[in-house]
Design a protein around this motif. Structure first.
Motif, PDB file in Angstrom:
ATOM      1  N   SER A 225       0.990  -0.929   0.249  1.00 36.46           N
ATOM      2  CA  SER A 225       0.101  -0.071   0.075  1.00 36.46           C
ATOM      3  C   SER A 225       0.853   1.517   0.511  1.00 36.46           C
ATOM      4  CB  SER A 225      -0.941  -0.012   1.661  1.00 36.46           C
ATOM      5  OG  SER A 225      -1.353  -1.270   1.056  1.00 36.46           O
ATOM      6  N   LEU A 226       2.319   1.159   0.460  1.00 44.60           N
ATOM      7  CA  LEU A 226       3.105   2.466   0.885  1.00 44.60           C
ATOM      8  C   LEU A 226       3.260   2.575  -0.700  1.00 44.60           C
ATOM      9  CD1 LEU A 226       4.483   2.304   4.685  1.00 44.60           C
ATOM     10  CD2 LEU A 226       2.524   3.836   3.874  1.00 44.60           C
ATOM     11  N   THR A 227       4.076   1.485  -0.854  1.00 39.62           N
ATOM     12  CA  THR A 227       4.402   2.315  -2.239  1.00 39.62           C
ATOM     13  C   THR A 227       3.334   1.897  -3.600  1.00 39.62           C
ATOM     14  OG1 THR A 227       5.620  -0.535  -1.727  1.00 39.62           O
ATOM     15  CG2 THR A 227       5.735   0.389  -4.192  1.00 39.62           C
ATOM     16  N   VAL A 228       2.463   1.780  -3.147  1.00 42.19           N
ATOM     17  CA  VAL A 228       1.541   1.914  -3.895  1.00 42.19           C
ATOM     18  C   VAL A 228       1.253   4.265  -3.848  1.00 42.19           C
ATOM     19  CG1 VAL A 228      -0.681   2.175  -5.014  1.00 42.19           C
ATOM     20  CG2 VAL A 228       0.167  -0.319  -4.767  1.00 42.19           C
ATOM     21  N   LEU A 229       0.621   4.277  -2.757  1.00 42.54           N
ATOM     22  CA  LEU A 229       0.855   5.825  -2.608  1.00 42.54           C
ATOM     23  C   LEU A 229       1.578   6.588  -2.706  1.00 42.54           C
ATOM     24  CD1 LEU A 229      -1.467   5.406   0.724  1.00 42.54           C
ATOM     25  CD2 LEU A 229      -1.699   5.594  -1.290  1.00 42.54           C
ATOM     26  N   SER A 230       3.094   5.716  -2.754  1.00 45.11           N
ATOM     27  CA  SER A 230       4.126   6.821  -2.897  1.00 45.11           C
ATOM     28  C   SER A 230       4.284   7.260  -4.392  1.00 45.11           C
ATOM     29  CB  SER A 230       5.602   6.371  -2.254  1.00 45.11           C
ATOM     30  OG  SER A 230       6.079   4.705  -2.738  1.00 45.11           O
ATOM     31  N   ASP A 231       3.886   5.864  -5.755  1.00 42.23           N
ATOM     32  CA  ASP A 231       4.601   5.900  -6.546  1.00 42.23           C
ATOM     33  C   ASP A 231       3.585   7.284  -7.191  1.00 42.23           C
ATOM     34  OD1 ASP A 231       6.751   4.080  -6.757  1.00 42.23           O
ATOM     35  OD2 ASP A 231       5.233   2.323  -7.261  1.00 42.23           O
ATOM     36  N   ARG A 232       2.055   6.749  -6.726  1.00 46.88           N
ATOM     37  CA  ARG A 232       1.077   8.023  -6.567  1.00 46.88           C
ATOM     38  C   ARG A 232       1.762   9.127  -6.656  1.00 46.88           C
ATOM     39  NH1 ARG A 232      -3.957   5.606  -4.948  1.00 46.88           N
ATOM     40  NH2 ARG A 232      -3.865   4.117  -6.190  1.00 46.88           N
ATOM     41  N   HIS A 233       2.040   9.486  -5.626  1.00 41.85           N
ATOM     42  CA  HIS A 233       1.535  10.997  -4.904  1.00 41.85           C
ATOM     43  C   HIS A 233       3.089  11.564  -4.770  1.00 41.85           C
ATOM     44  CE1 HIS A 233      -2.566  10.654  -4.962  1.00 41.85           C
ATOM     45  NE2 HIS A 233      -2.105   9.467  -4.141  1.00 41.85           N
ATOM     46  N   GLY A 234       3.849  10.789  -4.737  1.00 46.08           N
ATOM     47  CA  GLY A 234       5.771  11.004  -4.679  1.00 46.08           C
ATOM     48  C   GLY A 234       5.391  11.460  -2.627  1.00 46.08           C
ATOM     49  N   ILE A 235       6.692  11.976  -2.392  1.00 46.72           N
ATOM     50  CA  ILE A 235       6.866  12.213  -1.104  1.00 46.72           C
ATOM     51  C   ILE A 235       7.775  13.593  -1.073  1.00 46.72           C
ATOM     52  CG2 ILE A 235       8.126  11.654   1.615  1.00 46.72           C
ATOM     53  CD1 ILE A 235       8.224   8.826   0.269  1.00 46.72           C
ATOM     54  N   ALA A 236       7.141  14.891  -0.012  1.00 45.74           N
ATOM     55  CA  ALA A 236       7.371  16.039   0.207  1.00 45.74           C
ATOM     56  C   ALA A 236       8.175  15.725   1.330  1.00 45.74           C
ATOM     57  CB  ALA A 236       6.401  16.889   0.007  1.00 45.74           C
ATOM     58  N   MET A 237       9.481  16.549   1.898  1.00 45.45           N
ATOM     59  CA  MET A 237       9.792  16.583   2.890  1.00 45.45           C
ATOM     60  C   MET A 237       9.797  17.753   3.408  1.00 45.45           C
ATOM     61  SD  MET A 237      13.748  14.937   2.378  1.00 45.45           S
ATOM     62  CE  MET A 237      13.778  14.051   4.016  1.00 45.45           C
ATOM     63  N   LEU A 238       8.732  18.285   4.682  1.00 44.05           N
ATOM     64  CA  LEU A 238       8.100  19.722   5.045  1.00 44.05           C
ATOM     65  C   LEU A 238       9.631  20.571   5.872  1.00 44.05           C
ATOM     66  CD1 LEU A 238       4.346  18.956   5.666  1.00 44.05           C
ATOM     67  CD2 LEU A 238       6.177  19.306   3.447  1.00 44.05           C
ATOM     68  N   THR A 239      10.473  20.977   5.594  1.00 43.29           N
ATOM     69  CA  THR A 239      11.862  21.527   6.269  1.00 43.29           C
ATOM     70  C   THR A 239      11.556  23.076   6.175  1.00 43.29           C
ATOM     71  OG1 THR A 239      12.520  22.696   3.906  1.00 43.29           O
ATOM     72  CG2 THR A 239      13.424  20.714   5.492  1.00 43.29           C
ATOM     73  N   GLY A 240      11.712  24.305   6.946  1.00 42.61           N
ATOM     74  CA  GLY A 240      10.750  25.620   7.085  1.00 42.61           C
ATOM     75  C   GLY A 240      11.386  25.998   9.098  1.00 42.61           C
ATOM     76  N   ALA A 241      12.134  27.207   9.076  1.00 42.71           N
ATOM     77  CA  ALA A 241      12.217  27.584   9.908  1.00 42.71           C
ATOM     78  C   ALA A 241      11.520  27.392  11.503  1.00 42.71           C
ATOM     79  CB  ALA A 241      13.077  29.454   9.457  1.00 42.71           C
ATOM     80  N   ALA A 242      11.913  27.686  12.393  1.00 38.95           N
ATOM     81  CA  ALA A 242      11.676  28.122  13.754  1.00 38.95           C
ATOM     82  C   ALA A 242      10.398  28.723  13.604  1.00 38.95           C
ATOM     83  CB  ALA A 242      12.134  27.915  14.778  1.00 38.95           C
ATOM     84  N   GLY A 243       9.787  28.475  13.647  1.00 37.04           N
ATOM     85  CA  GLY A 243       7.845  29.358  13.960  1.00 37.04           C
ATOM     86  C   GLY A 243       6.989  29.680  13.203  1.00 37.04           C
ATOM     87  N   SER A 244       7.839  28.696  12.239  1.00 36.78           N
ATOM     88  CA  SER A 244       6.669  28.159  10.533  1.00 36.78           C
ATOM     89  C   SER A 244       5.830  26.968  11.408  1.00 36.78           C
ATOM     90  CB  SER A 244       7.473  27.772   9.942  1.00 36.78           C
ATOM     91  OG  SER A 244       8.458  25.961   9.709  1.00 36.78           O
ATOM     92  N   ALA A 245       4.351  26.342  10.731  1.00 38.22           N
ATOM     93  CA  ALA A 245       3.864  25.849  11.354  1.00 38.22           C
ATOM     94  C   ALA A 245       2.614  24.658   9.746  1.00 38.22           C
ATOM     95  CB  ALA A 245       2.677  26.339  11.559  1.00 38.22           C
TER      96      ALA A 245
END
Length: 303
Positions: A225-245
């Motif tokens: 299931s994880l392979t199907v979803l990752s192939d379909r949607h990709g993976i985003a890495m959510l980076t950002g500064a302190a104070g971001s949400a």
């Protein structure tokens, strides 16, 4: 693994899980955004992004001074011996360092004020199109050189199975108090995965929360299931500064890796559920989890 258009119509449960021998992918029926831009802090573009991707980021939700103040509060809580003895405090399996402190908005007046802040609760009301209550709050610590990760999962799968949340009309807000890098265990989300519910395999044991808060196994998706979803949607890495949400939908497939860098990662995490989506009895568990994990006080967050 099988694909399913809807849920189990015989039982009335749209999102059956932990009851079958094989995993399945179930098409979600509900929207991710229930409200609109009028009178709220999110604009049309941000709400459209949340509906499409299942999440939206707010670059500077807190000021630098607020970040320093809340970081000091987290340090105070982590070193308070009374808090550490409390069942709401979860420690790492290997290092015995504090991993999470639950129901933190009832332990800390400072966090309670932040939860009710219009920048936080107001945005949740806008997304969910109703008054909201706090289903869960916690602070997460991920120290450098050993902060444990969280395996891929949908929060809604757990909240549905173990807390009785009827449908995915809930949103989480993760407020960063340290900078999020790709290498210090940042949040990862499969954009668009919130449109598919992954039904998991494995019966829920009694008092499962005692183990799952440290390392979850039951309620985690299967590799196919994880392979199907990752192939379909990709993976985003959510980076950002302190104070971001980041505000993200309850059914987003997300996780984070261990932090083997020197740089700690900590955040305040608040789950808002619609008052029109109050929890009932668990759908796939022998009993309710404690209130500090899945609230049964449905009082709306005050304006």
């Amino acid at each position: 693994m099988t694909a399913v258009v809807g849920g189990d119509r015989r039982t009335g449960d749209r999102y059956p899980t932990r009851i079958a021998a094989n995993a399945s992918l179930i098409a979600r029926e509900e929207p991710a955004v229930w409200g609109g831009p009028d009178g709220g802090m999110f604009g049309v573009g941000e709400l459209e992004a949340h509906e499409r991707d299942g999440f939206v980021q707010v670059p500077q939700l807190l000021t630098p001074a607020e970040v320093a103040g809340y970081a000091a509060e987290l340090d105070r809580l982590a070193t308070d011996p009374d808090v550490r003895r409390d069942e709401r405090c979860v420690v790492e399996k290997t290092s015995n360092e504090v991993r999470s402190i639950f129901e933190v908005h009832r332990i800390s007046d400072a966090v309670a004020r932040l939860v009710a802040d219009e920048r936080v609760a107001g945005r949740a009301r806008q997304i969910l199109g109703s008054e909201v209550y706090v289903h869960q709050s916690r602070i997460n610590y991920k120290p450098g050189f050993g902060g444990g990760g969280f395996y891929w999962h949908s929060d809604f799968e757990t909240w549905h199975a173990e807390d009785g949340m009827p449908v995915p009309r809930a949103v989480s807000c993760s407020i960063s108090l340290t900078e999020n890098f790709p290498y210090n265990g940042c949040l990862m989300i499969m954009p668009g995965s919130h449109r598919t519910f992954v039904s998991c395999v494995g019966e829920t044991p009694a008092d499962h929360y005692r183990e799952s808060l440290k390392e979850q196994e039951i309620g985690t998706p299967d590799p196919d299931s994880l392979t199907v979803l990752s192939d379909r949607h990709g993976i985003a890495m959510l980076t950002g500064a302190a104070g971001s949400a980041t505000f993200f939908d309850s059914n987003c497939m997300h996780g984070s890796s261990d932090n083997i860098s020197p740089y700690p990662r900590s955040n305040i995490f608040v789950v808002f559920n619609s008052v029109e989506n109050e929890c009932v009895e668990p759908f796939s568990a022998p009993g309710r989890r404690p209130d500090f994990i899945g609230a049964r006080d449905f009082t709306p967050v005050p304006h």
